[in-house]
Design an enzyme around this catalytic site. Structure first.
Site, mmCIF file in Angstrom:
data_model
loop_
_atom_site.group_PDB
_atom_site.id
_atom_site.type_symbol
_atom_site.label_atom_id
_atom_site.label_comp_id
_atom_site.label_asym_id
_atom_site.label_seq_id
_atom_site.Cartn_x
_atom_site.Cartn_y
_atom_site.Cartn_z
ATOM 1 N N GLU A 15 64.057 22.847 67.036
ATOM 2 C CA GLU A 15 65.047 23.642 67.777
ATOM 3 C C GLU A 15 65.233 23.076 69.191
ATOM 4 O O GLU A 15 64.252 22.722 69.852
ATOM 5 C CB GLU A 15 64.525 25.083 67.877
ATOM 6 C CG GLU A 15 65.436 26.034 68.639
ATOM 7 C CD GLU A 15 64.875 27.457 68.730
ATOM 8 O OE1 GLU A 15 63.667 27.645 68.477
ATOM 9 O OE2 GLU A 15 65.653 28.380 69.043
ATOM 10 N N LYS A 71 72.972 29.405 66.633
ATOM 11 C CA LYS A 71 71.965 30.398 66.223
ATOM 12 C C LYS A 71 72.565 31.806 66.226
ATOM 13 O O LYS A 71 73.120 32.253 67.236
ATOM 14 C CB LYS A 71 70.794 30.311 67.199
ATOM 15 C CG LYS A 71 69.547 31.076 66.823
ATOM 16 C CD LYS A 71 68.451 30.771 67.874
ATOM 17 C CE LYS A 71 67.114 31.399 67.546
ATOM 18 N NZ LYS A 71 66.098 31.062 68.597
ATOM 19 N N CYS A 104 65.056 28.766 63.895
ATOM 20 C CA CYS A 104 63.931 29.607 64.319
ATOM 21 C C CYS A 104 64.068 31.066 63.861
ATOM 22 O O CYS A 104 63.981 31.332 62.671
ATOM 23 C CB CYS A 104 63.757 29.480 65.835
ATOM 24 S SG CYS A 104 62.118 30.007 66.421
#
Lengths: 270, 270
Positions: free
Chosen positions: A40, A109, A141
């Site tokens: 990430e 995200k 994540c």
């Protein structure tokens, strides 16, 4: 299919060092594998208070251009995270870069961790793209802690979910369980590259891993820095769905709006 | 809170023996625990070709009445599976029986395994009920392989998911991974009692288990028959949701229609 999980440390804001680490990984392993997964926001480091804009990169800037060139040089795709500087703000973004298309998929995200909600914008689309006979999807994540993110990708036909991860202690086991379940639930591969080492006041958990469409662990790393080659037997995609097909058998759909674009099918979050 | 997972063999169609096994479990353990979970269709055995109606039980019949009486005698709730004879057909059903209310919740399996689709009707509702300060929900076997089933229960506020299971070889690990992920995803307890031994041409996998709201394994049985007492620390419900709350943080809802009834809130499958 051979892939690599690049479990690397990163340095907040040291874009040159982070880019060099990615390029040198592609230099060393790009000819051996079809695809490398990085952590990430690997290029930028994490967004932190007063350090968002200065770490953000334009997708048409020189750093991404160098990665695209390396992808072509080694005929190797990559998934890599960065802070994306966009017209309307900064996003926690992962790019899928392929030799054929350069940026083949951009994913912002959709599930932000509490600490970053004031710092970066919220992604509103979950999409996939086809590459060399496979449908690829991206997660970042905290996204994987929600079965809905993976199910949306599954419903779009994803064969291989790539997770750019920045998971810290003590949550290593949480992500192992989540990623493994997402593979099993959607009868697809999940390849997750986590950051290691320290940064942004955190200790990252490592334990990059890959799971099969049967939900089995194909590989799990330790906590140290390393680039791990994993072989994916694509025949398992058919084998997993032979006796029962979860996508066909599920009774409950997700409340999402279809939103296809030139790169492939997608959903817009409502 | 102390519960028991009754990992028992069953005999297809031998309702008397199956009922006796349940009653004797309540006799032996009912005073020690608050709740006992039994396997899928424990009272009836499985539906098989030409053996559906003859194994089905009316919910107002004498077998269920004896279980309700035992629940009162021992002040102990139970979740138990049976083939339910209803006006419109036979269902693979699990009952939650409590000392206070008798049948406190009826759940008809919403995800039927391929073999049983021609034999029993399809459940159309996922609901929960409150009991002694906890919200309880039910799932049956293949249901748990779909994150949506558990998420629907989670969205209804479930604290403890009870799984009556009839999982066979070689799928033991699939259910362990699924049940553990459902607990973690919904930050609630999952207590799963699986059948063991042989029957209906199958070998059942045992491995009854309980998972915490943090996704941790609290208990996992072996393959043999046995009644396993497990202690649930209810404070973990708060602890799991302290730093992040998945239900609050999720971005994608399920496409379900709200359908509350006198027992509690629920969803109707669309």
């Amino acid at each position: 299919m051979q892939i690599a999980l690049a479990q690397l440390p990163g340095i907040e804001g040291n874009i040159e060092a982070n880019l060099d680490a990615a390029l040198s990984t592609l230099e060393r392993h790009g000819d051996q594998v079809s695809l490398v997964v990085f952590p990430e926001t690997h290029l930028s480091g994490f967004a932190e208070q007063d350090h968002v804009d200065d770490r953000a990169l334009a997708l048409d800037g020189p750093e991404v251009a160098r990665l695209i060139q390396a992808s072509r040089d080694h005929d190797c795709a990559l998934a890599i995270g960065l802070l994306e500087r966009a017209a309307d703000g900064v996003y926690n973004t992962t790019l899928l870069i392929t030799p054929e298309d350069g940026i083949a998929l951009t994913y912002r995200k959709t599930h932000l961790w509490p600490d970053e909600r004031e710092l970066v914008g919220l992604g509103q689309r979950i999409g996939v793209t086809r590459w060399r006979g496979l449908t690829l999807g991206l997660m970042i994540c905290y996204d994987i802690e929600f079965p809905e993110t993976a199910r949306a990708l599954g419903a779009l036909g994803t064969d291989l979910m790539l997770v750019t991860n920045g998971n810290m202690d003590p949550y290593g086991p949480v992500h192992a369980r989540a990623a493994q379940a997402r593979a099993q639930d959607n009868q697809c591969f999940v390849a997750m590259a986590n950051r290691c080492g320290e940064g942004a006041g955190l200790t990252f958990a490592g334990h990059s891993a890959a799971y099969s469409p049967l939900g089995e662990t194909l590989f799990e790393a330790d906590r140290d820095a390393g680039v791990h080659l994993v072989s994916l037997d694509l025949e398992l995609l058919n084998r997993a769905r032979r006796d029962y097909d979860y996508l066909a058998d599920r009774r409950v759909s997700l409340d999402l709006q279809r939103d296809d674009d030139s790169r492939g099918p997608g959903f817009r979050l409502i």
